[in-house]
Design a protein around this motif. Structure first.
Motif, PDB file in Angstrom:
ATOM      1  N   MET A  24      44.282  37.739  33.270  1.00  9.71           N
ATOM      2  CA  MET A  24      42.916  37.564  32.944  1.00  9.71           C
ATOM      3  C   MET A  24      42.449  38.364  32.249  1.00  9.71           C
ATOM      4  SD  MET A  24      39.733  37.037  35.742  1.00  9.71           S
ATOM      5  CE  MET A  24      39.979  38.767  36.137  1.00  9.71           C
ATOM      6  N   PRO A  25      42.354  39.729  32.170  1.00 12.61           N
ATOM      7  CA  PRO A  25      41.816  40.423  31.142  1.00 12.61           C
ATOM      8  C   PRO A  25      42.451  40.462  29.597  1.00 12.61           C
ATOM      9  CG  PRO A  25      42.290  41.769  33.068  1.00 12.61           C
ATOM     10  CD  PRO A  25      42.911  40.600  33.429  1.00 12.61           C
ATOM     11  N   ALA A  26      43.782  40.092  29.707  1.00 14.83           N
ATOM     12  CA  ALA A  26      44.341  39.885  28.626  1.00 14.83           C
ATOM     13  C   ALA A  26      43.868  38.455  27.972  1.00 14.83           C
ATOM     14  CB  ALA A  26      45.944  39.892  28.546  1.00 14.83           C
ATOM     15  N   ILE A  27      43.662  37.474  28.816  1.00 17.63           N
ATOM     16  CA  ILE A  27      43.178  36.144  28.229  1.00 17.63           C
ATOM     17  C   ILE A  27      41.847  36.120  27.754  1.00 17.63           C
ATOM     18  CG2 ILE A  27      42.549  33.827  29.129  1.00 17.63           C
ATOM     19  CD1 ILE A  27      44.916  34.139  31.046  1.00 17.63           C
ATOM     20  N   GLU A  28      40.914  37.184  28.450  1.00 15.30           N
ATOM     21  CA  GLU A  28      39.616  36.947  28.032  1.00 15.30           C
ATOM     22  C   GLU A  28      39.490  37.802  26.750  1.00 15.30           C
ATOM     23  OE1 GLU A  28      37.243  35.158  29.133  1.00 15.30           O
ATOM     24  OE2 GLU A  28      38.362  34.650  31.257  1.00 15.30           O
ATOM     25  N   ARG A  29      40.395  38.917  26.456  1.00 12.56           N
ATOM     26  CA  ARG A  29      40.287  39.628  25.305  1.00 12.56           C
ATOM     27  C   ARG A  29      40.875  38.547  24.372  1.00 12.56           C
ATOM     28  NH1 ARG A  29      44.001  43.033  22.625  1.00 12.56           N
ATOM     29  NH2 ARG A  29      42.768  44.611  21.359  1.00 12.56           N
ATOM     30  N   ARG A  32      38.248  36.445  22.878  1.00 11.59           N
ATOM     31  CA  ARG A  32      37.141  37.200  22.518  1.00 11.59           C
ATOM     32  C   ARG A  32      37.726  37.331  21.102  1.00 11.59           C
ATOM     33  NH1 ARG A  32      36.574  40.818  26.805  1.00 11.59           N
ATOM     34  NH2 ARG A  32      37.838  42.481  25.499  1.00 11.59           N
ATOM     35  N   GLN A 387      34.720  31.480  37.117  1.00 12.61           N
ATOM     36  CA  GLN A 387      35.081  32.843  36.606  1.00 12.61           C
ATOM     37  C   GLN A 387      35.384  34.103  37.662  1.00 12.61           C
ATOM     38  OE1 GLN A 387      31.173  33.725  34.598  1.00 12.61           O
ATOM     39  NE2 GLN A 387      31.915  32.638  32.765  1.00 12.61           N
ATOM     40  N   PRO A 389      38.085  34.222  40.003  1.00 14.92           N
ATOM     41  CA  PRO A 389      39.349  33.848  40.437  1.00 14.92           C
ATOM     42  C   PRO A 389      39.544  35.169  41.587  1.00 14.92           C
ATOM     43  CG  PRO A 389      39.636  34.990  38.473  1.00 14.92           C
ATOM     44  CD  PRO A 389      38.141  34.653  38.563  1.00 14.92           C
TER      45      PRO A 389
ATOM     46  N   VAL B  79      28.914  37.845  34.867  1.00 12.54           N
ATOM     47  CA  VAL B  79      30.122  38.050  34.007  1.00 12.54           C
ATOM     48  C   VAL B  79      29.745  37.383  32.787  1.00 12.54           C
ATOM     49  CG1 VAL B  79      32.442  36.942  33.909  1.00 12.54           C
ATOM     50  CG2 VAL B  79      31.599  37.684  36.243  1.00 12.54           C
ATOM     51  N   THR B 121      35.829  43.335  34.972  1.00 15.06           N
ATOM     52  CA  THR B 121      37.146  42.878  35.058  1.00 15.06           C
ATOM     53  C   THR B 121      37.241  41.201  34.694  1.00 15.06           C
ATOM     54  OG1 THR B 121      37.976  44.453  36.862  1.00 15.06           O
ATOM     55  CG2 THR B 121      39.359  42.467  36.382  1.00 15.06           C
ATOM     56  N   GLN B 122      36.375  40.559  35.173  1.00 17.01           N
ATOM     57  CA  GLN B 122      36.197  39.289  34.967  1.00 17.01           C
ATOM     58  C   GLN B 122      35.949  38.783  33.781  1.00 17.01           C
ATOM     59  OE1 GLN B 122      34.694  37.678  38.682  1.00 17.01           O
ATOM     60  NE2 GLN B 122      36.262  37.939  39.760  1.00 17.01           N
ATOM     61  N   GLY B 124      36.901  40.272  31.339  1.00 15.87           N
ATOM     62  CA  GLY B 124      38.113  40.688  30.495  1.00 15.87           C
ATOM     63  C   GLY B 124      38.438  41.798  30.118  1.00 15.87           C
TER      64      GLY B 124
END
Lengths: 432, 432
Positions: A24-29, A32, A387, A389, B79, B121-122, B124
């Motif tokens: 998740m953090p990698a995906i959101e980044r 971005r 958002q 999970p 979030v 965290t959510q 990202g």
């Protein structure tokens, strides 16, 4: 709020869900960073299909209707996303001109417009409705099922700007997909923001461009997650043309279909999938759900008498026979709500997932297009969960985790639309 | 979700509510324009008091605790707002170092930290916790009431950057209000974003600056709405100093209090308010709810024997006697939940209202500070309603409309904090 879903959740998709959650953090980044380089469409809805063994977008709508199907709980998210979008595009905006679909006056569609008015009013704009329908010569009141009213007004051009009587908007938001081309009223606007841009309309847009962009996005994303892009990407290719009596053209279509069947079968074999594969033939242009043909067997495209096969007659009759086709791997939907086949639809404003719902159709099969008369909608509280999970739950067993994954795939399709609109921007060519 | 509220809703506040609702697009646009010029604090909570005849912020917290009191339904908004904030500050961010309050390990506070970890965290980011508590020499696990765990780790400085073992964050988020000053660890950081900035800490911050900025903001906003700023602004002024035995200083304090009483009485008369006015004396610095003295009558500050009046003894004993005081118009809170006095608290991330709740205190009176032991919290679904005012409802009768108004006043206080932080930024002086 989450209806009971029956999903055939076998191997790969649960792995995908798990990998999406872990990353998740990698995906959101990653998103971005992509949005630093690419501008998201103003608003987008994406139809997804979850086959259990793969999950893919099948339609990306840049003039989304159906906002009325989102639950009221999703509204604050939509308003906040609209605020963020306006702030970036035109922070000093006062007035927004919303242009509804020129042909549609169904109560459902009007509720969609009502919801959009609500969202953008609460985001801080004076919203009025201007119609492309030339027969409207003065403000007309339309009554809604809840007793509310909408006023649509005739558009006015004044010194190169589009507006209404005593209303000069800085931004114009289209909810008409321009399938019939770009009306004069929208051409050559002077210092007004037109959203989405004209080349996002179905008169200019091609599904082949979109899915090519999606393929690129899916490959990048799959690399990030270390997985096979096929798990989120439907194989596709050019499909040729159809025309009554044109046997050479039909041969070419059959050739395209056969080639894709071969590729899909190879993938099914690789993953040990027992299902019978199918493909769909669609017009390369938008068609509002008409003229999508499901091909389960190549024989369906053969006709000993040389006539147009039944499966394609409908498409030719719908007037799409002279346009290009695309052929795409069919993705069965294995989600059910009660006994009806269901497919998730994800709604986004700017870069944010603001909600979603299931489109269900009790009379259609898992391999058919669910968009069309007879379909109904189950608003799902995507907003409460997409958002959020929940780590540690069994893969495939958690609705919040499922929806987060849907929101990710929906955003991939939106990102593909951003790539597509850049690649097809007629004004970008000036700088080439 | 909205508990039954009993509010003494007489004239002016209902008018205010109505005017706020009618002016919604203008208000939202006004905020948008203000945020073009001013940077919102990263996160903010604002305590409000609704007196029926006026509504005002009484405390603006730039290191908010209590995120755990927001309902889960508010999380997606939080979030999304966090995503928007990160995108602006540091879009390439991977790691976030969250620094909790060094003194607090109560289960409530830890739940607040847990909620912040969840939000970021959510959004990202990889979030880890670093403590300012020097006694923590290695990673320590803290158990939460829900069985979850948080790991806090000792901070490490390396080449001018602050981090943890194997963790080099691009952004550091403080949840310690720095009331005891700025620890060495946080000084002179090299190319890292420190949020909020050090001068937002209570070691440097002064309430007088904040309320001066709020007065400026309230006047601008009141002009926009064509109303008296007093309806949203508590009168205030310097309060002098207190010290045991220092009769001249006490005379000065009494003079300040008397002057403010005169102003407040004039306003009460102007609006025909029958209530008995009161004022509060507070330390000009943060004090976590200690040392706020309610003065209902000037006599309470007089002592024939020349000793420190009882009302101020507590403040002097709390060690604030040598610091400046401010004197502020008391705003009674006339909202009740069951029999308990209630005051709304609004939570914001970046420029967005993400939620809120009522702080209630069954043992205190309407004119007392509700922050302190014995207070409890009723999470209110601000998220579902604050942005969704409903036109046409009777003023004062609609919870959504009430909450929208609270969100507006909360944002005014946040904007005031933005002004305040600009005016007090020590680095800005370099360019003077």
């Amino acid at each position: 709020m989450v209806p009971h879903l029956i999903t055939a959740l076998t191997g790969p998709i649960n792995e995908l869900e798990q990998r999406v959650l872990e990353s998740m953090p990698a995906i959101e980044r990653w998103f971005r960073l992509e949005w630093m380089e690419h501008t998201p469409p103003f608003y987008t809805s994406v139809d997804l299909r979850n086959a259990g063994f793969k999950l893919a977008p099948v339609e990306t709508n840049l003039f989304p209707g159906g906002f009325n199907n989102l639950t009221p709980a999703m509204l604050p998210l939509a308003v906040q996303a609209a605020m963020a979008a306006i702030e970036k595009i035109c922070p000093e905006a006062k007035n927004l001109l919303l242009v509804p679909d020129r042909g549609s006056r169904s109560p459902f569609y009007l509720q969609n417009i009502q919801r959009l008015v609500q969202i953008f009013t609460q985001a801080g704009l004076n919203v009025r409705l201007g119609t492309l329908d030339d027969s409207v010569k003065a403000g007309a009141r339309l009554t809604l099922p809840d007793g509310g009213e909408l006023t649509i007004e005739p558009l006015q051009r004044h010194r190169g700007r589009l507006g209404l009587k005593d209303f000069d908007p800085c931004t114009i938001l289209l909810n008409d997909d321009l399938v019939a081309g770009v009306p004069q009223a929208l051409q050559s606007l002077h210092q007004q923001y037109l959203l989405p841009p004209l080349h996002a309309g179905w008169g200019a847009r091609r599904k082949s461009n979109h899915f090519r962009s999606y393929e690129e996005v899916a490959k990048k994303f799959a690399k990030l997650l270390g997985m096979d892009p096929w798990l989120i990407h439907p194989l596709h290719g050019a499909g040729g043309r159809v025309g009554a009596g044109d046997e050479a053209a039909m041969d070419a279509v059959r050739g395209h279909v056969e080639a894709l069947f071969t590729k899909v079968r190879r993938k099914y074999k690789e993953y040990g999938i027992g299902e019978k594969p199918f493909v769909v033939l669609k017009s390369d242009q938008g068609d509002g759900g008409f003229g999508i043909v499901t091909v389960r067997d190549l024989k369906e495209l053969e006709d000993p008498a040389g006539r147009l096969p039944a499966a394609l007659r409908q498409m030719a009759e719908a007037g799409r026979g002279d346009s290009e086709l695309i052929v795409q791997e069919g993705v069965p939907t294995f989600e059910r709500i009660n006994d009806a086949v269901a497919e998730p639809v994800v709604y986004m404003i700017d870069r944010y997932v603001v909600g979603g719902f299931y489109r269900i159709h009790a009379e259609r099969r898992a391999d058919e297009n669910l968009c069309g008369p007879g379909s109904s909608f189950v608003p799902l509280a995507f907003a409460e969960s997409h958002q959020l999970p929940r780590a540690g739950l069994k893969p495939g067993a958690s609705a919040p985790n499922r929806f987060y994954m849907y929101g990710v795939i929906g955003r991939l399709a939106m990102l593909a639309a951003a790539y597509e609109l850049e690649a097809t921007d007629p004004e970008a060519e000036i700088y080439d």
